[in-house]
Design a protein around this motif. Sequence first.
Motif, mmCIF file in Angstrom:
data_model
loop_
_atom_site.group_PDB
_atom_site.id
_atom_site.type_symbol
_atom_site.label_atom_id
_atom_site.label_comp_id
_atom_site.label_asym_id
_atom_site.label_seq_id
_atom_site.Cartn_x
_atom_site.Cartn_y
_atom_site.Cartn_z
ATOM 1 N N ALA A 162 23.418 35.613 46.616
ATOM 2 C CA ALA A 162 22.847 35.620 45.268
ATOM 3 C C ALA A 162 21.344 35.393 45.305
ATOM 4 O O ALA A 162 20.746 35.029 44.293
ATOM 5 N N ASP B 265 17.197 36.221 38.792
ATOM 6 C CA ASP B 265 18.478 36.249 39.492
ATOM 7 C C ASP B 265 19.343 37.380 38.944
ATOM 8 O O ASP B 265 19.951 37.256 37.880
ATOM 9 N N MET C 119 22.861 36.838 37.635
ATOM 10 C CA MET C 119 23.009 36.089 36.387
ATOM 11 C C MET C 119 22.828 36.976 35.153
ATOM 12 O O MET C 119 22.913 36.484 34.023
ATOM 13 N N THR D 232 28.391 36.894 33.097
ATOM 14 C CA THR D 232 27.445 37.189 34.161
ATOM 15 C C THR D 232 28.127 37.992 35.271
ATOM 16 O O THR D 232 29.339 37.893 35.486
ATOM 17 N N LEU E 42 27.722 37.446 38.361
ATOM 18 C CA LEU E 42 28.202 36.487 39.357
ATOM 19 C C LEU E 42 29.550 35.896 38.970
ATOM 20 O O LEU E 42 30.434 35.738 39.820
ATOM 21 N N LEU F 85 27.612 29.944 47.676
ATOM 22 C CA LEU F 85 26.557 30.843 47.249
ATOM 23 C C LEU F 85 25.386 30.712 48.205
ATOM 24 O O LEU F 85 25.000 29.601 48.585
ATOM 25 N N ARG G 54 20.224 25.942 39.077
ATOM 26 C CA ARG G 54 20.480 27.049 38.140
ATOM 27 C C ARG G 54 21.883 27.631 38.317
ATOM 28 O O ARG G 54 22.360 28.376 37.466
ATOM 29 N N PHE G 55 22.545 27.292 39.422
ATOM 30 C CA PHE G 55 23.922 27.743 39.645
ATOM 31 C C PHE G 55 24.941 26.622 39.478
ATOM 32 O O PHE G 55 26.101 26.790 39.830
ATOM 33 N N PHE H 135 28.680 26.848 38.191
ATOM 34 C CA PHE H 135 29.752 27.471 38.961
ATOM 35 C C PHE H 135 30.467 26.484 39.878
ATOM 36 O O PHE H 135 31.553 26.781 40.386
ATOM 37 N N VAL I 7 25.575 25.630 47.232
ATOM 38 C CA VAL I 7 24.484 26.605 47.264
ATOM 39 C C VAL I 7 23.698 26.369 48.544
ATOM 40 O O VAL I 7 23.158 25.280 48.759
#
Length: 215
Positions: free
Chosen positions: A20, A31, A34, A41, A43, A59, A67-68, A71, A75
């Motif tokens: 991602a 992104d 996103m 999204t 994703l 990810l 920002r993720f 989920f 990351v």
Amino acid sequence: MSPDRTIEDGYPATPGVLLAGGLARRMGGGDKPMRLIAGRTILARAIERLTPQCDGLILNANGDPARFAAFGLPVVPDSVEGFAGPLAGILAGLDWVAENRPGMRYVFTSAGDCPFLPRDLVARLHQARRKNDAEVTVAVSGGQMHPIIAIWDIELRHAIRHALTVEDFRKVHAFVRRFRLAQASWPTEPLDPFFNANEATDLEEATRLAALDGG
């Protein structure tokens, strides 16, 4: 899950890595995974498809991981500096699995901007891998190879690191051909399951395809 346990489809437990971290230059930056398609999204759609197929997902993305956060997935940033492209993301994922999931032999990787991934993707890649005793097994549609969407023998991380840091080699298509390579193919009708949105106008097409794909 123990390393020797298989899931229902009869293939080895296989962690998944979603890349991602693209720069999305053709979309004006940001992104790309996103971006929204019919209210969801890209994703989120990829995660929904892959969660039942993989033994956990991570990810790969650079920058602020917060920002993720929605989920709820680990990351992992690139370990090779200078935005070295998809191979760097694949390396980061394989290294993370080697460190955090000891005993895992295979890792699945996919671009994070493919909203219509097949629901039998990991199973069919493993079937092709076993049949060909492959080190890398890639997805194909319409005669086009998608080397980022693949199952990797985790030991290939050493070769990836050497390619990136010693050879300054970044071409995924050419890199996978260095190894025992297998392919699994999907039709492109009624839609290409590996469709990815590269430009803003592709989002309109993705919305149309989402209706064909059940929303």
